[in-house]
Design an enzyme around this catalytic site. Structure first.
Site, short mmCIF file in Angstrom:
data_model
loop_
_atom_site.label_atom_id
_atom_site.label_comp_id
_atom_site.label_asym_id
_atom_site.label_seq_id
_atom_site.Cartn_x
_atom_site.Cartn_y
_atom_site.Cartn_z
N CYS A 12 69.32 1.40 54.77
CA CYS A 12 69.46 0.22 55.62
C CYS A 12 70.85 0.17 56.23
O CYS A 12 71.66 -0.72 55.92
CB CYS A 12 69.19 -1.03 54.81
SG CYS A 12 67.50 -1.13 54.33
N GLY A 36 86.30 26.13 48.60
CA GLY A 36 85.13 25.40 48.11
C GLY A 36 84.00 25.57 49.12
O GLY A 36 83.08 26.37 48.97
N ARG A 37 84.16 24.84 50.22
CA ARG A 37 83.15 24.84 51.28
C ARG A 37 82.80 26.25 51.75
O ARG A 37 81.64 26.58 51.96
CB ARG A 37 83.74 24.05 52.47
CG ARG A 37 82.82 23.82 53.62
CD ARG A 37 83.62 23.27 54.80
NE ARG A 37 84.53 22.21 54.41
CZ ARG A 37 84.20 20.93 54.36
NH1 ARG A 37 83.01 20.54 54.70
NH2 ARG A 37 85.09 20.03 53.99
N TYR A 51 82.43 11.12 58.22
CA TYR A 51 83.36 11.64 59.20
C TYR A 51 82.72 12.42 60.33
O TYR A 51 83.25 13.42 60.80
CB TYR A 51 84.52 12.44 58.58
CG TYR A 51 84.29 13.11 57.25
CD1 TYR A 51 84.93 12.64 56.11
CD2 TYR A 51 83.44 14.20 57.14
CE1 TYR A 51 84.74 13.25 54.89
CE2 TYR A 51 83.25 14.81 55.91
CZ TYR A 51 83.90 14.33 54.79
OH TYR A 51 83.70 14.93 53.58
N ARG A 67 78.07 12.89 54.76
CA ARG A 67 79.13 13.41 55.64
C ARG A 67 79.03 12.98 57.11
O ARG A 67 80.06 12.67 57.72
CB ARG A 67 79.25 14.93 55.51
CG ARG A 67 79.64 15.36 54.08
CD ARG A 67 79.94 16.84 53.98
NE ARG A 67 81.12 17.20 54.72
CZ ARG A 67 81.12 17.88 55.85
NH1 ARG A 67 79.98 18.29 56.39
NH2 ARG A 67 82.24 18.15 56.46
C1 LIG Z 1 93.29 20.67 45.95
C2 LIG Z 1 92.11 21.16 46.70
N1 LIG Z 1 91.81 22.47 46.65
C3 LIG Z 1 90.74 22.97 47.27
C4 LIG Z 1 89.89 22.15 48.01
C5 LIG Z 1 88.71 22.78 48.65
O1 LIG Z 1 88.63 22.56 49.99
P1 LIG Z 1 87.50 23.31 50.84
O2 LIG Z 1 86.19 22.94 50.24
O3 LIG Z 1 87.66 22.77 52.19
O4 LIG Z 1 87.77 24.76 50.72
C6 LIG Z 1 90.18 20.78 48.11
C7 LIG Z 1 89.32 19.89 48.89
O5 LIG Z 1 89.49 18.72 49.00
C8 LIG Z 1 91.32 20.27 47.43
O6 LIG Z 1 91.63 18.99 47.48
#
Ligand SMILES: Cc1ncc(COP(=O)(O)O)c(C=O)c1O
Length: 430
Positions: free
Chosen positions: A353, A284-285, A326, A322
């Site tokens: 606030c 994802g990230r 964290y 974010r």
């Molecule tokens: C099941 C699952 N797959 C993929 C991801 C994607 O993680 P990232 O964005 O760190 O690659 C997550 C993130 O929480 C997840 O829970």
């Protein structure tokens, strides 16, 4: 990116973007997203046979993003009815979607089956009941993976570590729950099991956790084959591939994570006498984070005792929670003074606030930073827009997709009227 006097992002002058579309503004580079998808294809899909990649849409999802991912040939990881619906309405090929979640509702599961979601990742034994019920109601077989917690303590913030033994996600490998569940699925006409899933955590900087997870997963595949004759056809090893956390960090290539995982899974399967299953990844990230920046307009600037200079911007934890959640770190540049020396140490705060609404602590920006400057914050493509809120009744920022000097609004800025949508006042209060 390069600078005249202004920061340029995917061919667009960011100061012009801010003036045209307002601030705060999420800016997403289509070119950068597609470059990452190409890297996924080159270094994973084309390099290793019998593999698939799905983009984890929780990082950033709009219908336009679903279109980009579809056109790149990747799948989509979805985790709620809302994500399923967005993909469906965007015309995403639903057979390429994978539905996750530790507490899916019956309604969400029915929507998944109706819209033709490709895989449902069951998270617990009790969830099997409602998946089966959804399949019965929809008259469709549910094709499953089982998520397991491989017992790996990923080196990341505890809020985004997910593969440890006490995680809220997945089946524990201790005891016989998994065995019992597989036996039950194998006996069901409404369920079909393809294999296993694990996601050890997010924003990982080292490939160690994935490699350790492979040990536990192959071991489990082997046990289930020996005890039940169950053949694992698919093994989804999740996402979590990290991006730079600090200014100046070098970017981590996909190869760095993938090559050791693939070599380890191949060796371990060979050792166990198993055929290597299809390997699926869910970044994802890594795909979208560096493809995004956020533009803010600078407001108040004040010096307080202790040598701290606060720079207030017109967004904050509402568009990027974010740092408050964290302690995530960001860095940026004054976009209209991009070629000026950045030697002034400031702490950039949001307008909520909350004392915790600090976007960037002790970062260096242009010496002459002043009211009405445009501050660009980097690396905000993932888990910013998707985690945004309306705290303090602050409207959500717009999203602009840029590509080679072109810009398109893909999400409108919320208006004050949008904030009232769906609200009512009972008669006795009128
Ligand atoms: C099941 C699952 N797959 C993929 C991801 C994607 O993680 P990232 O964005 O760190 O690659 C997550 C993130 O929480 C997840 O829970």
């Amino acid at each position: 990116m390069s600078s005249r006097e202004h920061l340029v992002f995917d061919g667009c002058d960011t100061v012009e973007l801010a003036n045209t579309f307002g601030t705060p503004l999420y800016v997403l580079s289509e070119t950068a997203i597609r470059e990452r998808c190409h890297e996924v294809k080159e270094d994973f899909l084309h390099k290793y046979p019998n593999t698939k990649a799905v983009y984890a849409s929780k990082a950033f999802l709009t219908m336009a993003m679903a279109k980009i991912i579809a056109s790149e040939g990747l799948g989509l990881d979805v985790v709620s009815g809302g994500e399923i619906y967005t993909a469906y309405r965007a015309g995403f090929p639903m057979e390429r979607t994978v539905f996750h979640g530790n507490n899916k509702t019956l309604e969400e599961l029915q929507l998944a089956l109706e819209t033709g979601v490709g895989r449902i990742v069951a998270d617990s034994e009790s969830e099997i009941d409602i998946i089966e019920e959804a399949a019965r109601r929809r008259g469709k077989k549910a094709i499953l993976l089982l998520r397991v917690a491989p017992g790996v303590d990923a080196e990341t913030h505890k809020y985004i570590a997910t593969g440890h033994t006490t995680s809220k996600f997945g089946f524990s490998l201790a005891g016989d729950t998994l065995l019992r569940t597989i036996r039950r699925i194998m006996a069901s006409d409404l369920l079909e099991l393809k294999g296993f899933h694990s996601h050890v955590g997010s924003q990982l900087q080292s490939n160690r956790s994935h490699v350790l997870a492979v040990d536990a997963l192959v071991n489990e595949m082997n046990l289930m084959f020996k005890q039940l004759g169950f053949v694992t056809e698919e093994l989804n090893i999740g996402g979590g591939f990290g991006v730079p956390q600090h200014q100046g960090d070098t970017r981590t290539t996909l190869k760095y994570f993938i090559d050791p995982i693939m070599s380890h899974v191949t060796t371990e399967c060979e050792k166990a006498g198993l055929v290597r299953p299809m390997i699926i990844i869910e970044p994802g990230r890594w795909i979208v984070s560096e493809a995004g920046i956020t533009l803010y307009r600078v407001g108040s600037i004040k010096d307080v005792p202790g040598g701290i200079t606060y720079v207030g911007v017109d967004g904050g934890m509402t568009d990027n929670p974010r740092p408050a959640l964290y302690g995530a770190q960001y860095w940026g540049v004054v976009a209209n003074k991009a070629d000026e020396p950045a030697e002034k140490k400031v702490t950039v705060v949001g307008k909520c606030c909350e004392s915790g609404d600090v976007l960037m602590r002790e970062v260096f920006v242009a010496n002459t930073i002043s009211r009405d400057d445009i501050l660009a914050v980097f690396n905000t493509g993932a888990y910013n827009f998707s985690m945004a809120s309306n705290y303090n009744r602050i409207p959500r920022a717009a999203v602009v997709l840029v590509r080679n000097g072109e810009s398109h609004v893909i999400v409108n800025r919320q208006s004050y009227d949008d904030l009232l949508l769906g609200e009512g006042i009972p008669q006795h209060l009128l």
